[in-house]
Design a protein around this motif. Structure first.
Motif, short mmCIF file in Angstrom:
data_model
loop_
_atom_site.label_atom_id
_atom_site.label_comp_id
_atom_site.label_asym_id
_atom_site.label_seq_id
_atom_site.Cartn_x
_atom_site.Cartn_y
_atom_site.Cartn_z
N LYS A 13 15.31 45.05 31.40
CA LYS A 13 14.34 44.24 31.64
C LYS A 13 13.24 44.54 32.83
N ILE A 14 13.78 45.15 33.67
CA ILE A 14 12.99 45.10 35.16
C ILE A 14 12.53 46.64 35.12
N PHE A 15 13.35 47.87 34.84
CA PHE A 15 13.03 48.81 34.93
C PHE A 15 12.78 49.73 33.71
N GLY A 16 13.18 49.23 32.49
CA GLY A 16 13.02 49.91 31.10
C GLY A 16 14.37 50.40 30.85
N PRO A 17 14.52 51.22 29.59
CA PRO A 17 15.51 51.62 29.26
C PRO A 17 16.28 53.06 29.75
N GLN A 18 15.46 53.66 30.55
CA GLN A 18 15.67 55.18 31.02
C GLN A 18 16.83 55.19 31.74
N THR A 19 17.76 55.90 31.52
CA THR A 19 19.08 55.90 32.30
C THR A 19 18.96 56.83 33.31
N TRP A 20 17.91 57.88 33.31
CA TRP A 20 17.84 58.87 34.65
C TRP A 20 17.17 57.98 35.80
N LYS A 21 16.53 56.95 35.70
CA LYS A 21 16.14 55.89 36.65
C LYS A 21 17.47 55.46 37.25
N ARG A 22 18.34 54.78 36.53
CA ARG A 22 19.47 54.24 37.28
C ARG A 22 20.40 55.34 37.97
N TRP A 23 20.47 56.73 37.33
CA TRP A 23 21.27 57.63 37.87
C TRP A 23 20.57 57.85 39.33
N VAL A 24 19.31 58.04 39.44
CA VAL A 24 18.29 58.42 40.74
C VAL A 24 18.54 57.26 41.50
N PHE A 69 22.16 57.47 43.20
CA PHE A 69 22.36 58.69 43.85
C PHE A 69 21.44 58.45 45.26
N VAL A 70 20.48 57.97 45.23
CA VAL A 70 19.62 57.64 46.71
C VAL A 70 20.18 56.68 47.51
N GLY A 71 20.73 55.61 46.74
CA GLY A 71 21.42 54.46 47.47
C GLY A 71 22.66 54.92 48.11
N LEU A 73 23.64 54.96 51.96
CA LEU A 73 24.64 54.32 52.37
C LEU A 73 25.53 55.26 53.59
N GLU A 74 25.83 56.74 52.68
CA GLU A 74 26.64 57.49 53.61
C GLU A 74 25.99 57.68 55.00
N TYR A 75 24.68 57.84 54.83
CA TYR A 75 24.01 58.07 56.25
C TYR A 75 24.20 56.91 57.15
N GLY A 76 23.95 55.73 56.79
CA GLY A 76 24.26 54.49 57.56
C GLY A 76 25.59 54.41 57.88
N ALA A 77 26.66 54.50 57.01
CA ALA A 77 27.88 54.76 57.44
C ALA A 77 28.20 55.46 58.60
#
Length: 181
Positions: A112-123, A126-128, A132-136
């Motif tokens: 509903k927010i970002f659309g049906p594109q799977t690649w957005k969720r993967w990106v 990955f960025v998140g 997270l790893e950098y902060g850790a």
């Protein structure tokens, strides 16, 4: 025994049962490996192992020789166990969607927010994960190392971290999902 197997097949568990089992795992980790739960250094151990084979002089320093040695460590084994344990848990609860069409983007709120594109969720995932790893790395530990192991030891820093983690999670959800949260 039958009710235990039935419980393993449930999609959602009681937080009390899950918390008690996590406590047992934490105690077993200390008894069997003489190490607390925590896996953020595992990525650095693996990266160090692979890059040291290519460019050994880059990893010949204090950090990689003594603080974060390259190779298969307890954290690496824990990381592998968490991955396969998650896969087994998803398989036993019939929620494993590995390889199924649109498995990575099945959340209706996300669509509903970002659309049906799977690649957005993967990106975004990955960025998140990189953030997270950098902060850790900056903090000297990860969520499991501080919140779970520190909480088991009743360390005040663990409880401050948990409060901050939940507050930042709520704030992030409000920013990402805006009014639809």
């Amino acid at each position: 025994m039958k009710w235990i197997m039935h419980y393993f097949h449930k999609e959602l568990w009681s937080p009390f049962v899950a918390g008690a089992l996590l406590g047992v795992v934490g105690v077993l980790a200390v008894l069997l490996s003489n190490s607390l739960l925590g896996a953020s250094g595992a990525f650095e151990n693996l990266a160090g192992m692979f890059v040291k084979a290519v460019a050994p002089k880059v990893f010949d320093n204090m950090y990689f020789n003594f603080i974060m040695p390259p190779g298969i460590t307890w954290g690496v084994i824990l990381l592998i166990g968490v991955f396969f344990g998650g896969m087994i848990g998803a398989a036993t609860s019939s929620t494993l969607k590995w390889g199924k069409k649109d498995a990575a983007n099945s959340d209706p709120q996300w669509k509903k927010i970002f659309g049906p594109q799977t690649w957005k969720r993967w990106v975004l995932a990955f960025v998140g994960a990189i953030i997270l790893e950098y902060g850790a790395g900056i903090a000297g530990g990860c969520t499991s190392g501080l919140a779970i192991s520190g909480g088991m030891l009743l360390a005040p820093a663990a409880f401050l971290f948990i409060a901050g983690m939940f507050a930042s999670g709520i704030l992030t959800a409000l920013v990402v999902y805006r009014k639809h949260y």
